[in-house]
Design a protein around this motif. Structure first.
Motif, PDB file in Angstrom:
ATOM      1  N   GLU A   1       0.822  -1.206   0.000  1.00 53.47           N
ATOM      2  CA  GLU A   1       0.000   0.000   0.000  1.00 53.47           C
ATOM      3  C   GLU A   1       0.859   1.260   0.000  1.00 53.47           C
ATOM      4  OE1 GLU A   1      -3.624   0.167  -0.076  1.00 53.47           O
ATOM      5  OE2 GLU A   1      -2.942  -1.721  -0.937  1.00 53.47           O
ATOM      6  N   ILE A   2       1.977   1.220   0.726  1.00 55.20           N
ATOM      7  CA  ILE A   2       2.884   2.366   0.754  1.00 55.20           C
ATOM      8  C   ILE A   2       3.482   2.607  -0.627  1.00 55.20           C
ATOM      9  CG2 ILE A   2       5.125   3.155   1.621  1.00 55.20           C
ATOM     10  CD1 ILE A   2       2.922   3.571   3.621  1.00 55.20           C
ATOM     11  N   GLU A   3       3.846   1.530  -1.320  1.00 59.93           N
ATOM     12  CA  GLU A   3       4.434   1.671  -2.651  1.00 59.93           C
ATOM     13  C   GLU A   3       3.442   2.305  -3.631  1.00 59.93           C
ATOM     14  OE1 GLU A   3       7.093   1.709  -5.667  1.00 59.93           O
ATOM     15  OE2 GLU A   3       7.462   1.312  -3.534  1.00 59.93           O
ATOM     16  N   LEU A   4       2.164   1.904  -3.561  1.00 56.24           N
ATOM     17  CA  LEU A   4       1.155   2.510  -4.436  1.00 56.24           C
ATOM     18  C   LEU A   4       0.935   3.976  -4.084  1.00 56.24           C
ATOM     19  CD1 LEU A   4      -1.527  -0.325  -4.705  1.00 56.24           C
ATOM     20  CD2 LEU A   4       0.100   0.421  -6.437  1.00 56.24           C
ATOM     21  N   ALA A   5       0.949   4.291  -2.798  1.00 56.50           N
ATOM     22  CA  ALA A   5       0.787   5.686  -2.382  1.00 56.50           C
ATOM     23  C   ALA A   5       1.956   6.533  -2.874  1.00 56.50           C
ATOM     24  CB  ALA A   5       0.676   5.769  -0.860  1.00 56.50           C
ATOM     25  N   ARG A   6       3.169   5.965  -2.868  1.00 51.77           N
ATOM     26  CA  ARG A   6       4.333   6.688  -3.398  1.00 51.77           C
ATOM     27  C   ARG A   6       4.135   7.033  -4.872  1.00 51.77           C
ATOM     28  NH1 ARG A   6       9.037   6.951  -0.473  1.00 51.77           N
ATOM     29  NH2 ARG A   6       9.293   5.516   1.291  1.00 51.77           N
ATOM     30  N   ARG A   7       3.682   6.051  -5.640  1.00 50.65           N
ATOM     31  CA  ARG A   7       3.499   6.286  -7.071  1.00 50.65           C
ATOM     32  C   ARG A   7       2.436   7.362  -7.314  1.00 50.65           C
ATOM     33  NH1 ARG A   7       6.042   2.864 -10.383  1.00 50.65           N
ATOM     34  NH2 ARG A   7       6.938   0.945  -9.534  1.00 50.65           N
ATOM     35  N   TYR A   8       1.373   7.307  -6.541  1.00 47.97           N
ATOM     36  CA  TYR A   8       0.326   8.322  -6.704  1.00 47.97           C
ATOM     37  C   TYR A   8       0.868   9.722  -6.407  1.00 47.97           C
ATOM     38  CZ  TYR A   8      -3.719  11.192  -5.642  1.00 47.97           C
ATOM     39  OH  TYR A   8      -4.614  12.210  -5.602  1.00 47.97           O
ATOM     40  N   LEU A   9       1.624   9.847  -5.313  1.00 49.26           N
ATOM     41  CA  LEU A   9       2.150  11.156  -4.933  1.00 49.26           C
ATOM     42  C   LEU A   9       3.218  11.639  -5.905  1.00 49.26           C
ATOM     43  CD1 LEU A   9       2.295  10.739  -1.057  1.00 49.26           C
ATOM     44  CD2 LEU A   9       0.788  12.231  -2.358  1.00 49.26           C
ATOM     45  N   GLU A  10       3.972  10.717  -6.498  1.00 41.87           N
ATOM     46  CA  GLU A  10       4.943  11.128  -7.508  1.00 41.87           C
ATOM     47  C   GLU A  10       4.245  11.720  -8.728  1.00 41.87           C
ATOM     48  OE1 GLU A  10       7.193   7.630  -8.257  1.00 41.87           O
ATOM     49  OE2 GLU A  10       8.360   7.763  -6.387  1.00 41.87           O
ATOM     50  N   ILE A  11       3.098  11.156  -9.079  1.00 45.45           N
ATOM     51  CA  ILE A  11       2.325  11.705 -10.194  1.00 45.45           C
ATOM     52  C   ILE A  11       1.812  13.100  -9.845  1.00 45.45           C
ATOM     53  CG2 ILE A  11       0.206  11.435 -11.530  1.00 45.45           C
ATOM     54  CD1 ILE A  11       0.607   8.414 -11.338  1.00 45.45           C
ATOM     55  N   GLU A  12       1.260  13.230  -8.642  1.00 46.56           N
ATOM     56  CA  GLU A  12       0.724  14.533  -8.233  1.00 46.56           C
ATOM     57  C   GLU A  12       1.835  15.560  -8.015  1.00 46.56           C
ATOM     58  OE1 GLU A  12      -2.099  14.840  -9.023  1.00 46.56           O
ATOM     59  OE2 GLU A  12      -3.600  14.304  -7.526  1.00 46.56           O
ATOM     60  N   GLN A  13       3.059  15.084  -7.702  1.00 45.57           N
ATOM     61  CA  GLN A  13       4.179  16.007  -7.526  1.00 45.57           C
ATOM     62  C   GLN A  13       4.484  16.733  -8.832  1.00 45.57           C
ATOM     63  OE1 GLN A  13       6.301  16.020  -4.265  1.00 45.57           O
ATOM     64  NE2 GLN A  13       6.202  18.047  -5.209  1.00 45.57           N
ATOM     65  N   VAL A  14       4.357  16.034  -9.954  1.00 42.96           N
ATOM     66  CA  VAL A  14       4.568  16.663 -11.260  1.00 42.96           C
ATOM     67  C   VAL A  14       3.519  17.732 -11.501  1.00 42.96           C
ATOM     68  CG1 VAL A  14       4.613  16.236 -13.752  1.00 42.96           C
ATOM     69  CG2 VAL A  14       5.655  14.595 -12.182  1.00 42.96           C
ATOM     70  N   ARG A  15       2.329  17.472 -11.070  1.00 44.36           N
ATOM     71  CA  ARG A  15       1.227  18.409 -11.301  1.00 44.36           C
ATOM     72  C   ARG A  15       1.331  19.648 -10.422  1.00 44.36           C
ATOM     73  NH1 ARG A  15      -4.931  17.013  -9.523  1.00 44.36           N
ATOM     74  NH2 ARG A  15      -5.911  19.015 -10.055  1.00 44.36           N
TER      75      ARG A  15
END
Length: 330
Positions: A202-216
Motif C-alpha cells: 500500500e505504501i508503494e502505491l501511495a508513493r506512485r500516486y504522490l509522484e504523479i501529483e508532484q509533477v502536477r
C-alpha cells in the motif's frame, strides 16, 4: 489460466469479535434458561454463577480448538466445517459436565443432555459465522466497486495525461516516468486481488500516486515519509491508503496557493500497526466532502479486521489526520 478461488473459511474462531460474541451468546442462553428453574433472583444468580463455571471454560476451549484448527478446516467444504464446529460443541458440552462434576455440582452428570446442549449452542454459533461469511462477500464486492468508482476518478486520469503531455517536449524522461506510474496504479487497481494486501504494498502505491501529483503541483505538494519497517507486514484491504492520500491532496493542496504538507507515517506499537496520513488545511478554504471515501475505508477495515481494526479522523489547528490501526499479525 484462471485463478483458483480462495478457500472459504466459515468456522473462523480467531477473531476477537467472534470470541466476544460467542461468550456473550452462551452466557445469555444460560441466563435465560435458568430463569425457568430459579425460585428467587438470588437463586438465579447462584445457579448462573455455578453453570458459568462449567460453560465458560468449555466455550473458551471450543474457541481455542477451533482457532488452532483454522488452517485445516479451511481446506474442507463449508458443510464439513459446520459439522466440525457442531461436533466440537458436543465435546465442549461433555467437558462442561465434567467440570461441574469435579466441582461437586452434579452427582449424576447428564452427559447426553450436556452434549446435546453443547451441539445446539455450537450450531447457533456456526450459523452466525456462516451468515457473516455470506454477508461479507457481497458487502466486500460492493465496497470494492464503490472504492474504484470514487478513487480512480476520470479527472485524475485527465490531469495526469495533461501533465505528461506538457512534459513530453521539455522533459520526455519525466513524462515517461509519469505514464509508467499511472500504468502501475491502474494495473493494481483493476487487478483481481485477494481481500488483503501488505502495508508495504500500500505504501508503494501511495508513493506512485504522490509522484504523479508532484509533477502536477510541484513545490506546492510537500511530502514527508516516516516509516517503520516492523509494520510492513500488517494486512490491509487493497487500495486503502490511496483514497486517504488523495483526500489529503484534494483538500490540502488543491485549494491553497501555498500548497500543503502531506505526511505519511507508520509505526509498530505492541501487536498493532499504526498508519497516519496528515495534511495541513488552508484556513477558511476548501469545501467539505461527502465522506464517501472515509466511510468506505471504515467499512472495509471492519470487514477485514472486525473489532481489531480501527479508523479515526480529526481536524486540529488546521491539520487534518486520518489514523488506521490494525493488528500486526493476521
Amino acid at each position: 489460466m484462471p485463478r483458483q478461488p480462495a478457500p472459504v473459511l466459515v468456522f473462523d474462531a480467531c477473531q476477537a469479535g467472534v470470541i466476544l460474541r460467542a461468550v456473550l451468546y452462551v452466557e445469555a442462553v444460560i441466563a435465560v434458561g435458568l430463569m425457568y428453574v430459579a425460585v428467587t433472583p438470588v437463586d438465579w444468580l447462584w445457579r448462573a454463577a455455578l453453570v458459568t463455571a462449567g460453560a465458560l471454560p468449555a466455550t473458551l476451549l471450543w474457541l481455542v480448538v477451533g482457532c488452532g484448527l483454522k488452517q485445516r478446516l479451511a481446506r474442507l467444504a463449508w458443510p464439513a466445517q459446520m459439522g466440525a464446529g457442531v461436533v466440537l460443541g458436543a465435546l465442549a458440552g461433555v467437558y462442561a459436565c465434567g467440570t461441574l462434576a469435579l466441582l461437586g455440582a452434579a452427582d449424576r452428570p447428564p452427559w447426553l443432555a450436556c452434549a446435546c446442549t453443547g451441539a445446539l449452542l455450537a450450531t447457533g454459533l456456526v450459523a452466525g459465522l456462516m451468515w457473516r461469511v455470506r454477508g461479507r462477500t457481497p458487502a466486500a464486492t460492493t465496497a470494492r466497486l464503490a472504492e474504484l468508482q470514487s478513487r480512480i476518478r476520470p479527472h485524475f486520469l485527465f490531469n495526469t495525461l495533461n501533465s505528461a503531455i506538457a512534459l513530453v517536449r521539455d522533459e520526455p524522461a519525466k513524462a515517461e516516468a509519469v505514464l509508467e506510474d499511472l500504468s502501475d496504479l491502474f494495473r493494481h487497481a483493476l487487478a483481481d486481488r485477494q481481500d488483503s494486501a501488505t502495508l508495504r504494498q500500500e505504501i508503494e502505491l501511495a508513493r506512485r500516486y504522490l509522484e504523479i501529483e508532484q509533477v502536477r503541483f510541484g513545490k506546492r505538494l510537500r511530502v514527508e515519509w516516516s516509516l517503520d519497517e516492523r509494520a510492513d507486514g500488517a494486512r490491509l484491504p487493497p487500495l486503502i491508503l490511496q483514497p486517504l492520500v488523495e483526500n489529503a491532496v484534494k483538500h490540502g493542496v488543491e485549494p491553497s496557493a501555498q500548497g500543503a504538507q502531506v505526511r505519511i507515517s507508520t509505526r509498530a506499537r505492541g501487536q498493532m500497526a499504526l498508519i497516519k496520513v496528515t495534511n495541513t488545511v488552508p484556513a477558511g478554504q476548501g469545501e467539505a466532502g461527502h465522506g464517501i471515501a472515509l466511510n468506505n475505508v471504515r467499512d472495509r477495515l471492519r470487514l477485514l479486521h472486525d473489532l481489531q481494526g480501527g479508523f479515526r479522523t480529526a481536524l486540529v489547528n488546521d491539520v487534518y489526520q486520518a489514523r488506521i490501526e490494525v493488528p500486526l499479525s493476521p
